[in-house]
Every structure is written in C-alpha cells, then in structure tokens.
Motif scaffolding. Structure first.
Motif, PDB file in Angstrom:
ATOM      1  N   ALA A 226       0.832  -1.206   0.000  1.00  0.00           N
ATOM      2  CA  ALA A 226       0.000   0.000   0.000  1.00  0.00           C
ATOM      3  C   ALA A 226       0.866   1.254   0.000  1.00  0.00           C
ATOM      4  CB  ALA A 226      -0.930  -0.002   1.212  1.00  0.00           C
ATOM      5  N   SER A 227       1.922   1.258   0.803  1.00  0.00           N
ATOM      6  CA  SER A 227       2.817   2.413   0.855  1.00  0.00           C
ATOM      7  C   SER A 227       3.470   2.662  -0.498  1.00  0.00           C
ATOM      8  CB  SER A 227       3.881   2.188   1.929  1.00  0.00           C
ATOM      9  OG  SER A 227       4.795   3.258   1.969  1.00  0.00           O
ATOM     10  N   ALA A 228       3.905   1.585  -1.162  1.00  0.00           N
ATOM     11  CA  ALA A 228       4.530   1.725  -2.474  1.00  0.00           C
ATOM     12  C   ALA A 228       3.554   2.257  -3.512  1.00  0.00           C
ATOM     13  CB  ALA A 228       5.092   0.381  -2.922  1.00  0.00           C
ATOM     14  N   LYS A 229       2.261   1.998  -3.311  1.00  0.00           N
ATOM     15  CA  LYS A 229       1.238   2.480  -4.234  1.00  0.00           C
ATOM     16  C   LYS A 229       0.721   3.874  -3.865  1.00  0.00           C
ATOM     17  CE  LYS A 229      -0.797  -1.732  -6.125  1.00  0.00           C
ATOM     18  NZ  LYS A 229      -0.930  -1.194  -7.490  1.00  0.00           N
ATOM     19  N   GLY A 230       1.243   4.452  -2.787  1.00  0.00           N
ATOM     20  CA  GLY A 230       0.833   5.791  -2.376  1.00  0.00           C
ATOM     21  C   GLY A 230      -0.499   5.814  -1.654  1.00  0.00           C
ATOM     22  N   ILE A 231      -0.936   4.681  -1.082  1.00  0.00           N
ATOM     23  CA  ILE A 231      -2.188   4.613  -0.337  1.00  0.00           C
ATOM     24  C   ILE A 231      -1.899   4.908   1.129  1.00  0.00           C
ATOM     25  CG2 ILE A 231      -4.158   3.182   0.313  1.00  0.00           C
ATOM     26  CD1 ILE A 231      -4.065   3.715  -2.652  1.00  0.00           C
ATOM     27  N   ASP A 232      -2.441   5.999   1.646  1.00  0.00           N
ATOM     28  CA  ASP A 232      -2.226   6.393   3.041  1.00  0.00           C
ATOM     29  C   ASP A 232      -3.446   6.000   3.861  1.00  0.00           C
ATOM     30  OD1 ASP A 232      -1.656   7.520   5.460  1.00  0.00           O
ATOM     31  OD2 ASP A 232      -1.370   9.565   4.719  1.00  0.00           O
ATOM     32  N   MET A 233      -3.388   4.834   4.477  1.00  0.00           N
ATOM     33  CA  MET A 233      -4.552   4.336   5.220  1.00  0.00           C
ATOM     34  C   MET A 233      -4.815   5.122   6.499  1.00  0.00           C
ATOM     35  SD  MET A 233      -4.411   0.210   4.591  1.00  0.00           S
ATOM     36  CE  MET A 233      -2.627   0.037   4.612  1.00  0.00           C
ATOM     37  N   SER A 234      -3.862   5.936   6.936  1.00  0.00           N
ATOM     38  CA  SER A 234      -4.095   6.751   8.122  1.00  0.00           C
ATOM     39  C   SER A 234      -5.157   7.819   7.872  1.00  0.00           C
ATOM     40  CB  SER A 234      -2.797   7.413   8.581  1.00  0.00           C
ATOM     41  OG  SER A 234      -2.390   8.432   7.660  1.00  0.00           O
ATOM     42  N   LEU A 235      -5.464   8.083   6.590  1.00  0.00           N
ATOM     43  CA  LEU A 235      -6.487   9.079   6.263  1.00  0.00           C
ATOM     44  C   LEU A 235      -7.905   8.552   6.455  1.00  0.00           C
ATOM     45  CD1 LEU A 235      -4.971  10.493   2.940  1.00  0.00           C
ATOM     46  CD2 LEU A 235      -4.863  11.530   5.214  1.00  0.00           C
ATOM     47  N   ALA A 236      -8.045   7.239   6.546  1.00  0.00           N
ATOM     48  CA  ALA A 236      -9.373   6.641   6.654  1.00  0.00           C
ATOM     49  C   ALA A 236     -10.001   6.955   8.005  1.00  0.00           C
ATOM     50  CB  ALA A 236      -9.286   5.133   6.449  1.00  0.00           C
ATOM     51  N   ASP A 237     -11.317   6.884   8.065  1.00  0.00           N
ATOM     52  CA  ASP A 237     -12.051   7.086   9.306  1.00  0.00           C
ATOM     53  C   ASP A 237     -11.595   6.072  10.355  1.00  0.00           C
ATOM     54  OD1 ASP A 237     -14.690   8.433  10.461  1.00  0.00           O
ATOM     55  OD2 ASP A 237     -14.793   6.300  10.962  1.00  0.00           O
ATOM     56  N   SER A 238     -11.699   6.436  11.626  1.00  0.00           N
ATOM     57  CA  SER A 238     -11.244   5.531  12.691  1.00  0.00           C
ATOM     58  C   SER A 238     -11.984   4.200  12.664  1.00  0.00           C
ATOM     59  CB  SER A 238     -11.431   6.197  14.059  1.00  0.00           C
ATOM     60  OG  SER A 238     -12.803   6.536  14.269  1.00  0.00           O
ATOM     61  N   SER A 239     -13.225   4.195  12.183  1.00  0.00           N
ATOM     62  CA  SER A 239     -13.990   2.946  12.114  1.00  0.00           C
ATOM     63  C   SER A 239     -13.434   1.992  11.070  1.00  0.00           C
ATOM     64  CB  SER A 239     -15.455   3.241  11.803  1.00  0.00           C
ATOM     65  OG  SER A 239     -15.599   3.792  10.501  1.00  0.00           O
ATOM     66  N   GLY A 277       2.975  -7.548  -5.230  1.00  0.00           N
ATOM     67  CA  GLY A 277       4.320  -7.589  -4.683  1.00  0.00           C
ATOM     68  C   GLY A 277       5.359  -7.858  -5.755  1.00  0.00           C
ATOM     69  N   ARG A 278       5.051  -8.759  -6.675  1.00  0.00           N
ATOM     70  CA  ARG A 278       5.990  -9.048  -7.766  1.00  0.00           C
ATOM     71  C   ARG A 278       6.162  -7.845  -8.671  1.00  0.00           C
ATOM     72  NH1 ARG A 278       3.552 -15.109  -8.984  1.00  0.00           N
ATOM     73  NH2 ARG A 278       4.723 -16.180  -7.322  1.00  0.00           N
ATOM     74  N   GLU A 279       5.060  -7.142  -8.943  1.00  0.00           N
ATOM     75  CA  GLU A 279       5.137  -5.950  -9.790  1.00  0.00           C
ATOM     76  C   GLU A 279       5.986  -4.860  -9.144  1.00  0.00           C
ATOM     77  OE1 GLU A 279       1.053  -4.957 -10.227  1.00  0.00           O
ATOM     78  OE2 GLU A 279       0.635  -6.509 -11.720  1.00  0.00           O
ATOM     79  N   LEU A 280       5.959  -4.788  -7.816  1.00  0.00           N
ATOM     80  CA  LEU A 280       6.643  -3.707  -7.102  1.00  0.00           C
ATOM     81  C   LEU A 280       7.993  -4.141  -6.527  1.00  0.00           C
ATOM     82  CD1 LEU A 280       3.487  -2.410  -5.201  1.00  0.00           C
ATOM     83  CD2 LEU A 280       4.724  -1.161  -6.984  1.00  0.00           C
ATOM     84  N   GLY A 281       8.340  -5.404  -6.673  1.00  0.00           N
ATOM     85  CA  GLY A 281       9.589  -5.890  -6.107  1.00  0.00           C
ATOM     86  C   GLY A 281       9.554  -6.029  -4.602  1.00  0.00           C
ATOM     87  N   ILE A 282       8.385  -6.363  -4.038  1.00  0.00           N
ATOM     88  CA  ILE A 282       8.217  -6.511  -2.592  1.00  0.00           C
ATOM     89  C   ILE A 282       7.945  -7.981  -2.283  1.00  0.00           C
ATOM     90  CG2 ILE A 282       6.753  -5.928  -0.616  1.00  0.00           C
ATOM     91  CD1 ILE A 282       6.222  -3.224  -2.002  1.00  0.00           C
ATOM     92  N   ALA A 283       8.743  -8.562  -1.401  1.00  0.00           N
ATOM     93  CA  ALA A 283       8.575  -9.971  -1.041  1.00  0.00           C
ATOM     94  C   ALA A 283       7.308 -10.164  -0.217  1.00  0.00           C
ATOM     95  CB  ALA A 283       9.790 -10.453  -0.263  1.00  0.00           C
ATOM     96  N   THR A 284       6.612 -11.293  -0.453  1.00  0.00           N
ATOM     97  CA  THR A 284       5.358 -11.567   0.252  1.00  0.00           C
ATOM     98  C   THR A 284       5.334 -13.023   0.743  1.00  0.00           C
ATOM     99  OG1 THR A 284       4.290 -12.083  -1.865  1.00  0.00           O
ATOM    100  CG2 THR A 284       4.017  -9.841  -1.008  1.00  0.00           C
ATOM    101  N   PRO A 285       6.304 -13.456   1.537  1.00  0.00           N
ATOM    102  CA  PRO A 285       6.358 -14.869   1.939  1.00  0.00           C
ATOM    103  C   PRO A 285       5.166 -15.326   2.769  1.00  0.00           C
ATOM    104  CG  PRO A 285       7.968 -13.562   3.153  1.00  0.00           C
ATOM    105  CD  PRO A 285       7.457 -12.694   2.061  1.00  0.00           C
TER     106      PRO A 285
END
Length: 308
Positions: A226-239, A277-285
């Motif tokens: 999510a971070s690599a895609k620029g998704i900031d989940m801290s912006l979401a509502d607390s719920s 993960g493969r597209e972004l080069g991030i391991a996902t074991p």
C-alpha cells in the motif's frame, strides 16, 4: 439525480443485507438480477434473511437494461461471469456500486464499462449463512461506505444518500474512499486468513501470540505494498480499523467457505498481494504460504487427497 431503478447482482451474504434494507424503500423499482436455475430458485424459494422470507423481483440482465444503479455483491470468483451481465445492464447513465471485498473489483468492472460509471465503495457486514438462511445483526453492522475518487460530493453520492435513507442500512460518504477500501482489505487479510487455515473462531487472535504473529506478518506485507502504491490508510475514518462486532467463535467468510466446501476468495486476498508484490519488487512470503495453504485446503475439500 435520483436512483429509481435499482438492481443487485448477488444475493448471498452481502447482497442479502442490501436486499433487507432496500426492500423497505418505497417508490423505487428494486430487483435481483439472475438467470437460469438461479432465477427459478429465487422466484420459487425467495430468500430467508434474519428468519423472514423475502421475495424480491427477479430480472434477467436484458430486462434490467438501463437501470439507474447496479449494485454488485458477488463473490470474487464469480465476477468474471457477472461482468457480461453488468455490461448488458449498463447504458450511458447507469451508475455501478461494487460492494465486493478486495481492492481491484472496480478496475475489473471499469475495463468492461468504463471508469466513469463507477462510484467506489465497500461494505462491512458480518453475515453468516446457516443452511438456507442468512443471519446478521443490523445494529452492529457498520454497513456501506462510498465516495468519489477525487473526494468531492456529487449528484451521484447525494443520490446514494437519498436511496439509503430510511432503509435501516448503515452508510456513510467518505472523501478518502481508496484509503477506506484498502483499510477494509487490510482487515480482511489479517482477520479472514489465519483463522481459515486453522479452522478456529476469531478469538484466536487475542488468545494466541502465534495466531497474532501470522496476522501481523500478512498485514506487514500488505502495508508495504500500500505504501509503495501511495495509499495512506491513516487518512481513513477511525472505524475503518475495525469490523462489525462479533463473538469470539465467529467464523469469517473464508472459513465459512471452507466449512461449506466452497472455493474461497483467496485469489482476491493473498493472490492479489502476491501479484502486486511481484510488480513492485516486494517480497510476500507470508501471503505466498497462505495462498498455497488455502488452495490446498480447497483441493482437500474437493476430494483430491482421498486416497482410500
């Protein structure tokens, strides 16, 4: 804008919550889209929702053509078959609301009908199928969250609010829908998958450091993507960081599918994370192990390992 002709594709655990609510709405033309044996079964048997029988109108995609709003509530592995129906129903003014799990159903639908038709959305409902009954608690259900990608309120989001008013459905508009969708995805990956592999209730996350560690490993990989895609989940509502309230013995959708010997939505969860993960080069074991484990459990349910 007003949604007067509304159709839903999918009358399972998620769709039943919407049917329960919109069946209370006067002055709209509301129907379920189905064909073949599914259509006959719905027309003959109806739907048992919270121990009440509902008999919604049932239309074919051709009959539903030109609907104002299409609500998509199918399982992920049923989406490819539903896309031609969505295309058949949609005309130039139709709006589509996808209430599916995951983070890519809107992309799949948009490839067929155009992104301009879609209002991104999610749903949080802890439904349980008991034989031919769908059970959920309307009061503790968090419900439907929707919003335009650019965060603006529009005629379409205003029309959704008017549609949901007075139905008993819980709903809210958000100006950060993508972080909200990813936050729900995060919950699903962390809560659905470890318990599904173990066949235990959700209380295991609190009662076992080992189960919690599996959850944390799955979520850590999701957070990196999510971070690599620029998704900031801290912006979401607390719920967004919690699901609908359930008891410790509750079994979420992936485990419910395995219990019923159905195939799961693991392609949408760990499968999607492995691909991204493969597209972004991030391991996902953690997700790779989980993907193969749940696929193997599906094979077990299919009788692949019955060597007697």
């Amino acid at each position: 804008m007003e949604f007067k002709r509304v159709v839903i594709i999918g009358a399972g655990a998620v769709g039943s919550y919407v049917i329960w609510g919109l069946s209370r709405k006067n002055h709209i033309d509301f129907s379920v889209v189905a064909t073949g044996e599914r259509k006959k079964r719905l027309e003959t048997d109806g739907l048992n929702i919270n121990d009440k029988l509902y008999r919604p109108a049932v239309m074919t995609p051709e009959q539903a053509h030109g609907a104002d709003l299409v609500i998509v509530a199918v399982k992920y592995n049923a989406l490819p078959a539903a896309v031609p129906d969505i295309r058949e129903i949609t005309d130039e003014h139709t709006v589509v609301l996808s209430l599916m799990n995951g983070v890519d159903s809107e992309e799949i639908i948009a490839a067929a009908i155009g992104e301009e038709h879609i209002v991104p959305a999610l749903i949080k409902v802890a439904s349980e199928r008991r034989q031919n009954r769908i059970i959920f608690d309307p009061e503790t259900t968090l419900g439907i969250v929707y919003g335009e990608k650019d965060g603006r309120s529009t005629e379409r989001t205003d029309a959704l609010k008017k549609l949901f008013e007075g139905t008993g459905l819980h709903y809210r508009e958000t100006n950060v829908i993508l972080p909200e969708i990813w936050s729900k995805f995060r919950l699903n990956v962390g809560k659905n998958l470890p318990q599904a592999m173990l066949g235990v209730g959700v209380g295991a996350y609190e009662d076992s450091a080992h189960v919690a560690a599996i959850r944390e490993g799955l979520v850590r990989e999701l957070d990196a993507i999510a971070s690599a895609k620029g998704i900031d989940m801290s912006l979401a509502d607390s719920s967004a960081n919690r699901g609908s309230k359930v008891q410790k013995w509750a079994r979420y959708s992936t485990l419910q599918d395995l219990d019923a010997k159905r195939h799961t939505e693991i392609d949408m969860f760990s499968g999607a994370l492995i691909r991204m993960g493969r597209e972004l080069g991030i391991a996902t074991p953690y997700n790779e192990f989980t993907f193969h484990m749940i696929k193997a459990l599906e094979e077990k349910n299919d009788g692949c390992f019955d060597y007697r």
